[in-house]
Design a protein around this motif. Structure first.
Motif, PDB file in Angstrom:
ATOM      1  N   THR A 361       0.827  -1.205   0.000  1.00 40.11           N
ATOM      2  CA  THR A 361       0.000   0.000   0.000  1.00 40.11           C
ATOM      3  C   THR A 361       0.862   1.256   0.000  1.00 40.11           C
ATOM      4  OG1 THR A 361      -1.770  -1.122   1.206  1.00 40.11           O
ATOM      5  CG2 THR A 361      -1.734   1.273   1.337  1.00 40.11           C
ATOM      6  N   PRO A 362       0.571   2.244  -0.863  1.00 37.24           N
ATOM      7  CA  PRO A 362       1.284   3.522  -0.792  1.00 37.24           C
ATOM      8  C   PRO A 362       1.080   4.152   0.582  1.00 37.24           C
ATOM      9  CG  PRO A 362       0.029   3.367  -2.839  1.00 37.24           C
ATOM     10  CD  PRO A 362      -0.409   2.222  -1.973  1.00 37.24           C
ATOM     11  N   ALA A 363       2.174   4.611   1.192  1.00 31.86           N
ATOM     12  CA  ALA A 363       2.065   5.185   2.541  1.00 31.86           C
ATOM     13  C   ALA A 363       2.981   6.392   2.682  1.00 31.86           C
ATOM     14  CB  ALA A 363       2.408   4.130   3.604  1.00 31.86           C
ATOM     15  N   GLY A 364       2.938   7.260   1.665  1.00 31.95           N
ATOM     16  CA  GLY A 364       3.657   8.524   1.771  1.00 31.95           C
ATOM     17  C   GLY A 364       3.079   9.351   2.899  1.00 31.95           C
ATOM     18  N   LYS A 365       3.781  10.380   3.301  1.00 30.36           N
ATOM     19  CA  LYS A 365       3.339  11.180   4.445  1.00 30.36           C
ATOM     20  C   LYS A 365       1.961  11.777   4.185  1.00 30.36           C
ATOM     21  CE  LYS A 365       4.975  14.592   7.760  1.00 30.36           C
ATOM     22  NZ  LYS A 365       4.783  13.659   8.866  1.00 30.36           N
ATOM     23  N   GLY A 366       1.002  11.434   5.038  1.00 27.44           N
ATOM     24  CA  GLY A 366      -0.356  11.956   4.927  1.00 27.44           C
ATOM     25  C   GLY A 366      -1.256  11.206   3.972  1.00 27.44           C
ATOM     26  N   VAL A 367      -0.706  10.208   3.262  1.00 29.98           N
ATOM     27  CA  VAL A 367      -1.501   9.454   2.292  1.00 29.98           C
ATOM     28  C   VAL A 367      -2.380   8.437   3.018  1.00 29.98           C
ATOM     29  CG1 VAL A 367      -1.413   7.807   0.361  1.00 29.98           C
ATOM     30  CG2 VAL A 367       0.191   9.734   0.452  1.00 29.98           C
ATOM     31  N   MET A 368      -3.675   8.422   2.700  1.00 31.59           N
ATOM     32  CA  MET A 368      -4.604   7.516   3.368  1.00 31.59           C
ATOM     33  C   MET A 368      -4.718   6.196   2.622  1.00 31.59           C
ATOM     34  SD  MET A 368      -7.507   9.738   5.182  1.00 31.59           S
ATOM     35  CE  MET A 368      -7.470   8.479   6.440  1.00 31.59           C
ATOM     36  N   GLY A 369      -4.952   5.125   3.374  1.00 37.47           N
ATOM     37  CA  GLY A 369      -5.113   3.812   2.771  1.00 37.47           C
ATOM     38  C   GLY A 369      -5.917   2.896   3.675  1.00 37.47           C
ATOM     39  N   ILE A 370      -6.267   1.738   3.142  1.00 38.90           N
ATOM     40  CA  ILE A 370      -7.028   0.743   3.897  1.00 38.90           C
ATOM     41  C   ILE A 370      -6.234  -0.558   3.907  1.00 38.90           C
ATOM     42  CG2 ILE A 370      -9.211  -0.501   4.113  1.00 38.90           C
ATOM     43  CD1 ILE A 370      -9.390   2.192   1.657  1.00 38.90           C
ATOM     44  N   ILE A 371      -6.054  -1.138   5.077  1.00 36.19           N
ATOM     45  CA  ILE A 371      -5.349  -2.411   5.212  1.00 36.19           C
ATOM     46  C   ILE A 371      -6.321  -3.413   5.829  1.00 36.19           C
ATOM     47  CG2 ILE A 371      -3.389  -3.603   6.262  1.00 36.19           C
ATOM     48  CD1 ILE A 371      -1.904  -0.922   6.304  1.00 36.19           C
ATOM     49  N   PRO A 372      -6.874  -4.338   5.027  1.00 40.23           N
ATOM     50  CA  PRO A 372      -7.851  -5.296   5.547  1.00 40.23           C
ATOM     51  C   PRO A 372      -7.194  -6.447   6.288  1.00 40.23           C
ATOM     52  CG  PRO A 372      -7.462  -5.721   3.242  1.00 40.23           C
ATOM     53  CD  PRO A 372      -6.621  -4.530   3.591  1.00 40.23           C
ATOM     54  N   GLY A 373      -7.989  -7.134   7.119  1.00 39.51           N
ATOM     55  CA  GLY A 373      -7.485  -8.314   7.827  1.00 39.51           C
ATOM     56  C   GLY A 373      -7.923  -9.577   7.105  1.00 39.51           C
ATOM     57  N   LYS A 450       4.339  -0.173  12.697  1.00 40.93           N
ATOM     58  CA  LYS A 450       3.930   1.029  13.428  1.00 40.93           C
ATOM     59  C   LYS A 450       4.689   2.267  12.956  1.00 40.93           C
ATOM     60  CE  LYS A 450       4.553  -0.365  17.644  1.00 40.93           C
ATOM     61  NZ  LYS A 450       4.574  -0.391  19.131  1.00 40.93           N
ATOM     62  N   GLU A 451       5.934   2.070  12.501  1.00 39.26           N
ATOM     63  CA  GLU A 451       6.707   3.231  12.046  1.00 39.26           C
ATOM     64  C   GLU A 451       6.338   3.663  10.627  1.00 39.26           C
ATOM     65  OE1 GLU A 451      11.014   2.266  11.142  1.00 39.26           O
ATOM     66  OE2 GLU A 451      10.412   0.391  12.119  1.00 39.26           O
ATOM     67  N   LEU A 452       5.441   2.912   9.999  1.00 42.77           N
ATOM     68  CA  LEU A 452       5.073   3.210   8.609  1.00 42.77           C
ATOM     69  C   LEU A 452       3.738   3.941   8.490  1.00 42.77           C
ATOM     70  CD1 LEU A 452       5.989  -0.206   6.915  1.00 42.77           C
ATOM     71  CD2 LEU A 452       7.472   1.706   7.566  1.00 42.77           C
ATOM     72  N   ILE A 453       2.809   3.663   9.431  1.00 40.02           N
ATOM     73  CA  ILE A 453       1.460   4.236   9.322  1.00 40.02           C
ATOM     74  C   ILE A 453       0.885   4.558  10.703  1.00 40.02           C
ATOM     75  CG2 ILE A 453       0.665   3.336   7.094  1.00 40.02           C
ATOM     76  CD1 ILE A 453      -0.180   1.379  10.181  1.00 40.02           C
ATOM     77  N   ASP A 454      -0.093   5.467  10.720  1.00 39.99           N
ATOM     78  CA  ASP A 454      -0.909   5.734  11.905  1.00 39.99           C
ATOM     79  C   ASP A 454      -2.312   5.201  11.638  1.00 39.99           C
ATOM     80  OD1 ASP A 454       0.885   7.154  13.619  1.00 39.99           O
ATOM     81  OD2 ASP A 454       0.702   8.903  12.292  1.00 39.99           O
ATOM     82  N   VAL A 455      -2.917   4.567  12.634  1.00 42.31           N
ATOM     83  CA  VAL A 455      -4.280   4.055  12.496  1.00 42.31           C
ATOM     84  C   VAL A 455      -5.270   5.185  12.754  1.00 42.31           C
ATOM     85  CG1 VAL A 455      -6.003   2.466  13.417  1.00 42.31           C
ATOM     86  CG2 VAL A 455      -3.645   1.689  13.084  1.00 42.31           C
ATOM     87  N   VAL A 456      -6.208   5.377  11.813  1.00 42.32           N
ATOM     88  CA  VAL A 456      -7.229   6.414  11.930  1.00 42.32           C
ATOM     89  C   VAL A 456      -8.532   5.824  12.463  1.00 42.32           C
ATOM     90  CG1 VAL A 456      -8.605   8.093  10.634  1.00 42.32           C
ATOM     91  CG2 VAL A 456      -6.191   7.739  10.061  1.00 42.32           C
ATOM     92  N   ALA A 457      -8.888   4.616  11.976  1.00 38.46           N
ATOM     93  CA  ALA A 457     -10.139   3.978  12.405  1.00 38.46           C
ATOM     94  C   ALA A 457     -10.038   2.475  12.162  1.00 38.46           C
ATOM     95  CB  ALA A 457     -11.329   4.561  11.652  1.00 38.46           C
ATOM     96  N   LYS A 458     -10.912   1.719  12.852  1.00 33.83           N
ATOM     97  CA  LYS A 458     -10.933   0.251  12.710  1.00 33.83           C
ATOM     98  C   LYS A 458     -12.244  -0.176  12.080  1.00 33.83           C
ATOM     99  CE  LYS A 458     -11.521  -2.595  16.269  1.00 33.83           C
ATOM    100  NZ  LYS A 458     -11.245  -3.389  17.495  1.00 33.83           N
TER     101      LYS A 458
END
Length: 474
Positions: A361-373, A450-458
């Motif tokens: 997933t692209p994870a540039g600074k501020g870029v939003m994405g979805i990571i499914p389980g 954890k150093e790659l992304i911040d979680v916004v919602a679950k």
């Protein structure tokens, strides 16, 4: 005066250390003492430079013939790999199988490789491992992008409260079944076909090969593939207000989709991979990493076709989400979309590179994405931190811990039903190859990045639809 010409002398005048050198040394021995060393060495030099002048000479004919055959022998066009692989960062190494590590190691030996990284959901694939990120210099690797070009996640968040879903679950299920279609080769026909501007794109006229894909693209527009592709309703929870999305703390009904460019993308991938293998001959262990020069006609064709397939995949999601919103009502609070199995032109350490994210997933600074389980494990709405060592990337999901074959062999229908019941998930379709137990623990994967992304919602899945038979993309 006795001649003492050695192999070193002959190499100095242009001979190679091979069988022809051995023949030349035999001739030296036969003519021992007949000429001055310098004079004889000059003769050997002239034969090497112009062997055709000696084809009728009874003494030198055999040597001249061998030299001409050597000059006209087919050249080994195999492009050598680097002797040493470039270093790359691995996230969640303890969760990654050896096969994926080996594939990444080979990719880091390509002469066009600039940098790489391996995400914590990585597992073995074809060419570049799934979860592999590879930055190259002016080269594009079709199998570094993958078969399902532009496969993506799309999330629609509605202003519908959580309780509305539970009170109307029957309606949500009916609408989900009516407005989605799954499986390899499946599409719409006649009046059921959708329309979208992407079908009018000029790129369809790029080549006869791509033009021939237009009808198939139209029939499959707004559908989902097989395998791990899904459309699902669930509950998304924001533990605090998100200012960027302008969404308050709370639990909302949301629609999450995962699918790609269907048969069109797969056909493009297969065609240009074969073309790359013809143009770029690599050692056997790296054959599936064959690349196209971005300055070549084939390279530009693939680039344009890849982007067309990516936009087509996005159009499929747009149609599904539009249909579902009309069916269930509610106001759209936000929509987030991101893709993988793609290549981007980006600047890395001051250099323009082609970044392949195969299952990343692209994870540039501020870029939003979805990571499914998985169909029972939560997914996460995230915001990238722009980590350079990860080439601005993160995982694209939990990642498989069992192959499809192993999952079918080891997971029973009863086991799968029990897990679904335990998590309160209603499943429509899907085979045991997509059972939740076939996937890694998403919480472990998230911890490793954890150093790659911040979680916004679950996001918690509640109603999941997949291909009826667990079929794969055509």
């Amino acid at each position: 005066m006795e001649t003492k010409i050695t192999g070193t002398d002959l190499i100095a005048v242009g001979y190679k250390e091979n069988a022809i050198l051995g023949l030349a040394l035999q001739l030296v021995t036969q003519h021992k003492g007949t000429n001055e060393k310098a004079t004889l060495l000059e003769v050997f030099k002239k034969i090497k430079e112009n062997p055709e002048n000696y084809l009728d000479d009874p003494i030198w004919e055999d040597l001249a013939t061998k030299l001409i055959e050597e000059a006209n022998a087919p050249v080994d066009e195999t492009i050598p790999l680097r002797e040493t692989a470039k270093e790359y960062r691995v996230f969640g190494a303890e969760q990654i199988e050896e096969g994926a590590r080996n594939q990444m190691h080979i990719a880091m030996k390509l002469p066009v490789t600039v940098a790489g990284a391996l995400m914590p959901d990585a597992h073995q694939g074809y060419g570049l491992p799934i979860g592999g990120v590879l930055a190259t210099k002016n080269a594009i690797i079709p199998y570094g992008v993958g078969v399902d070009i532009g496969c993506r996640m799309a999330l629609s968040i509605y202003d519908i409260p959580e309780h509305h879903f539970y009170e109307n679950e029957g309606k949500y299920k009916r609408e989900l079944i009516v407005h989605t279609k799954f499986g390899a080769g499946h599409g719409y026909h006649g009046q059921y076909k959708s329309n979208h501007d992407v079908l009018d794109r000029n790129e369809f006229n790029l080549t006869p090969f791509i033009k021939n894909l237009q009808d198939k693209a139209w029939s499959q527009l707004g559908t989902s593939g097989g395998g791990n592709h899904f459309v699902e309703f669930g509950i998304i929870e924001f533990e605090q207000r998100d200012e960027v999305l302008n969404i308050d703390k709370g639990r909302y009904v949301a629609l999450l989709t995962h699918s790609g460019s269907r048969g069109m993308g797969a056909t493009i991938a297969g065609y240009y991979t074969q073309l790359a293998k013809q143009r770029c001959k690599l050692p056997a262990e790296a054959a599936n990493l064959a690349y196209l020069d971005m300055n070549s006609q084939e390279g530009m064709e693939y680039w344009l076709a890849m982007n067309l397939a990516g936009d087509y995949a996005s159009a499929c999601h747009e149609i599904i989400h539009d249909k579902m919103q009309k069916a269930i009502g509610g106001t759209l609070l936000a929509k987030v979309e991101n893709h993988h199995n793609f290549a981007w032109k980006e600047v890395w350490n001051g250099e323009e590179v082609i970044v392949h994210r195969k299952g990343a997933t692209p994870a540039g600074k501020g870029v939003m994405g979805i990571i499914p389980g998985s169909m029972t494990a939560p997914g996460f709405l995230v915001r990238g931190k722009g980590e350079t060592d990860a080439i601005n990337s993160a995982s694209h999901g939990a990642g498989r811990q069992m192959s499809r074959t192993k999952a079918i062999k080891n997971i029973s229908k009863a086991d799968m039903k029990a897990v679904l019941k335990e998590h309160g998930v209603t499943l429509v379709g899907a085979g045991r190859d997509e059972a939740p137990m076939a996937y890694k623990d998403i919480t472990v994967v998230m911890e490793a990045q954890k150093e790659l992304i911040d979680v916004v919602a679950k996001f918690t899945p509640k109603l999941v639809r997949m291909a009826d038979d667990g079929s794969h993309e055509d």
